[in-house]
Design an enzyme around this catalytic site. Structure first.
Site, PDB file in Angstrom:
ATOM      1  N   CYS A  81      -4.310  -9.254   5.183  1.00 19.23           N
ATOM      2  CA  CYS A  81      -3.941  -9.050   3.774  1.00 19.23           C
ATOM      3  C   CYS A  81      -2.578  -8.384   3.633  1.00 19.23           C
ATOM      4  CB  CYS A  81      -5.004  -8.236   3.048  1.00 19.23           C
ATOM      5  SG  CYS A  81      -6.428  -9.232   2.556  1.00 19.23           S
ATOM      6  N   PHE A  82      -1.918  -8.092   4.767  1.00 17.59           N
ATOM      7  CA  PHE A  82      -0.508  -7.694   4.792  1.00 17.59           C
ATOM      8  C   PHE A  82      -0.252  -6.400   4.008  1.00 17.59           C
ATOM      9  CE2 PHE A  82      -0.940 -12.371   3.975  1.00 17.59           C
ATOM     10  CZ  PHE A  82      -1.153 -12.703   5.308  1.00 17.59           C
ATOM     11  N   CYS A  83      -1.221  -5.461   4.043  1.00 17.56           N
ATOM     12  CA  CYS A  83      -1.100  -4.176   3.339  1.00 17.56           C
ATOM     13  C   CYS A  83      -0.854  -4.366   1.854  1.00 17.56           C
ATOM     14  CB  CYS A  83       0.023  -3.337   3.945  1.00 17.56           C
ATOM     15  SG  CYS A  83      -0.258  -2.868   5.660  1.00 17.56           S
ATOM     16  N   ASN A  84      -1.376  -5.468   1.312  1.00 18.44           N
ATOM     17  CA  ASN A  84      -1.174  -5.786  -0.106  1.00 18.44           C
ATOM     18  C   ASN A  84      -2.531  -6.158  -0.713  1.00 18.44           C
ATOM     19  OD1 ASN A  84      -0.329  -6.866  -2.628  1.00 18.44           O
ATOM     20  ND2 ASN A  84       1.655  -7.383  -1.744  1.00 18.44           N
ATOM     21  N   ASN A  90       0.805  -1.221   0.000  1.00 16.78           N
ATOM     22  CA  ASN A  90       0.000   0.000   0.000  1.00 16.78           C
ATOM     23  C   ASN A  90       0.838   1.272   0.000  1.00 16.78           C
ATOM     24  OD1 ASN A  90      -2.717  -0.487  -0.322  1.00 16.78           O
ATOM     25  ND2 ASN A  90      -3.102  -0.893   1.847  1.00 16.78           N
TER      26      ASN A  90
END
Length: 469
Positions: A398-401, A140
């Site tokens: 979602c791991f900033c993805n 992100n």
């Protein structure tokens, strides 16, 4: 599992992955530097989130602080000069570590990789008809750059990643790199050297292809450099973003933008701060930026912690990045093989892995979801809690993805467009997940690093095996 079972599994593992035996130095390293893991019975599997620090790294830095007197480098007194000397030494050390010529590259100290990416985004001279091209699986902190380019009339273009491996659609990428006619403008291509969702390692050869098409290249190396060699004498991205705590755990709060001098000269900062200017006047209503890196280092840099970065790089060099990469590759291959083979008595797979099932061209980051015997997904929040109860640290979400997560979980563009159109006011993640038709709100992620060993994998796979019914 009983100890004899662990020994038997280790024998089987080393038979199929003989290169692991070549990494035995890392067992000594773990014993000496990370004894706290085994002493407390913890399994740490979140290296992509943040690496673990070596004990000697902290004590060496503590000794430096306890014995020295250091002042703000924005001065010329003796303590300040000592700080300046250590900071400049660290800049040179970073360039040496990545084999970057000081004639071509400069190091800008930042708070982290996200800060480094923001510096590029806010300062890149986008104009109407310029383009910002990026892959779906960017973090992100890279996706956010689109807000800067859109304000200035530039166009944002995405390159999709394709299931099941979640590798970029290279035909689309190459077409977009070659298609634009605005060769006199400023066009920026950004991608992760390694995805923090799927572990996919994207080709560094894309850098040269992009340059041939008159694109500047922004490489997010945060997930790549902890276990892979980035040779800037071979590859020449214009901007490289990284966080040092992801490489060696300590210190947090220090990252870097490693930039080509020619590329840095293109950037135009939208504001100035203390330390960034050579001259500023209130009555004259003018300012001039300092030359090079200082123009991008707002206020006072973290001069007490920056010297610890050099110490961390020394530790990695003593071990060898290639040695770390070999161990991580062996353990990742074993994890993929064993995890993908676990099945319920109904014959259904326990886990669905998002990304390559082979260790080829991928790093030690593995995302997946667990399913019960009926085929229903097991909540990743539940998995995280169950793992924590057994002393296993992993990560979920979602791991900033979001791009990689949307593709992995099968969320369509039409769904997302409808949800955002129908939303009123502020949207929380829970609102979005109620709107879309997805079996899970995220995934489980296991990631390996320099202190990982077979025992960690055995403990995790035993945990996973206990979910089989």
């Amino acid at each position: 599992m009983a100890r004899v079972s662990a020994e038997s599994e280790f024998d089987r593992f080393t038979e199929t992955h003989p290169a692991y035996a070549e990494t035995s130095r890392l067992d000594d390293f773990r014993r000496d530097e990370f004894g706290r893991l085994d002493a407390t019975g913890q399994v740490y599997l979140d290296y992509t989130g943040g690496s673990l620090y070596a004990a000697s790294h902290v004590t060496r830095h503590l000794s430096q602080l306890a014995e020295g007197v250091f002042g703000n480098p924005h001065s010329l007194n003796p303590p300040s000069r000592r700080s300046t000397a250590l900071v400049e030494s660290c800049r040179k050390r970073i360039l040496r570590f990545f084999k970057a010529s000081p004639k071509d590259y400069v190091v800008v100290f930042t708070a982290n990789a996200s800060h480094a990416l923001k510096l590029v985004g806010e300062s890149y001279p986008f104009r109407p008809d310029d383009r910002f091209l990026l892959t779906f699986d960017n973090h992100n902190s890279v996706n956010g750059i689109r807000e800067f380019d859109r304000v200035r009339g530039a166009q944002t273009l995405y390159v999709p990643v394709l299931p099941p491996d979640l590798r970029a659609d290279e035909s689309v990428l190459l077409a977009r790199l070659e298609a634009h006619e605005n060769t006199s403008g400023h066009n920026l291509f950004a991608y992760p050297a390694q995805s923090n969702f799927s572990g996919v390692r994207h080709p560094l050869q894309w850098i040269d292809v992009a340059h041939e098409g008159h694109w500047d290249v922004l490489l997010d190396a945060a997930a790549f450099v902890p276990t892979n060699r980035l040779d800037l004498s071979r590859w020449s991205p214009d901007f490289v973003a990284m966080s040092f705590y992801k490489m060696f755990g300590y210190p947090t709060g220090v990252g870097a933008l490693v930039a080509r001098r020619s590329a840095l000269d293109k950037l135009h900062r939208p504001w100035f701060a203390g330390g960034t200017v050579s001259v500023a006047s209130v009555q004259g209503d003018r300012h001039h930026f300092a030359a090079g890196a200082p123009a991008f280092e707002d206020g006072t840099i973290d001069y007490l912690n920056i010297p610890a970065v050099e110490m961390g790089l020394d530790l990695i060099d003593q071990l060898g990045v290639d040695l770390i990469q070999t161990r991580v590759a062996c353990l990742t291959a074993w994890l993929l093989e064993e995890l993908s083979g676990l099945r319920h008595t109904t014959g259904r797979r326990l886990a669905r892995i998002y990304g390559p099932l082979s260790s080829k061209d991928r790093g030690g980051t593995v995302a997946f979801n667990f399913y019960d015997a009926s085929g229903a997904v097991i909540s990743h929040d539940q998995i995280e809690q169950l793992a924590a109860d057994q002393g296993i640290a992993l990560r979920t979400g979602c791991f900033c993805n979001p791009g990689a997560g949307e593709v992995a979980l099968g969320v369509s563009q039409n769904e997302l467009t409808r949800c955002f159109r129908e939303s009123q006011g502020r949207m929380e993640r829970e609102d979005l997940m109620r709107c879309i038709d997805a079996e899970s709100t995220g995934a489980v992620r296991v990631s390996l690093g320099w202190a990982s060993n077979f025992g960690d994998m055995h403990r995790f796979l035993a945990f996973a095996g206990a979910l089989v019914s």
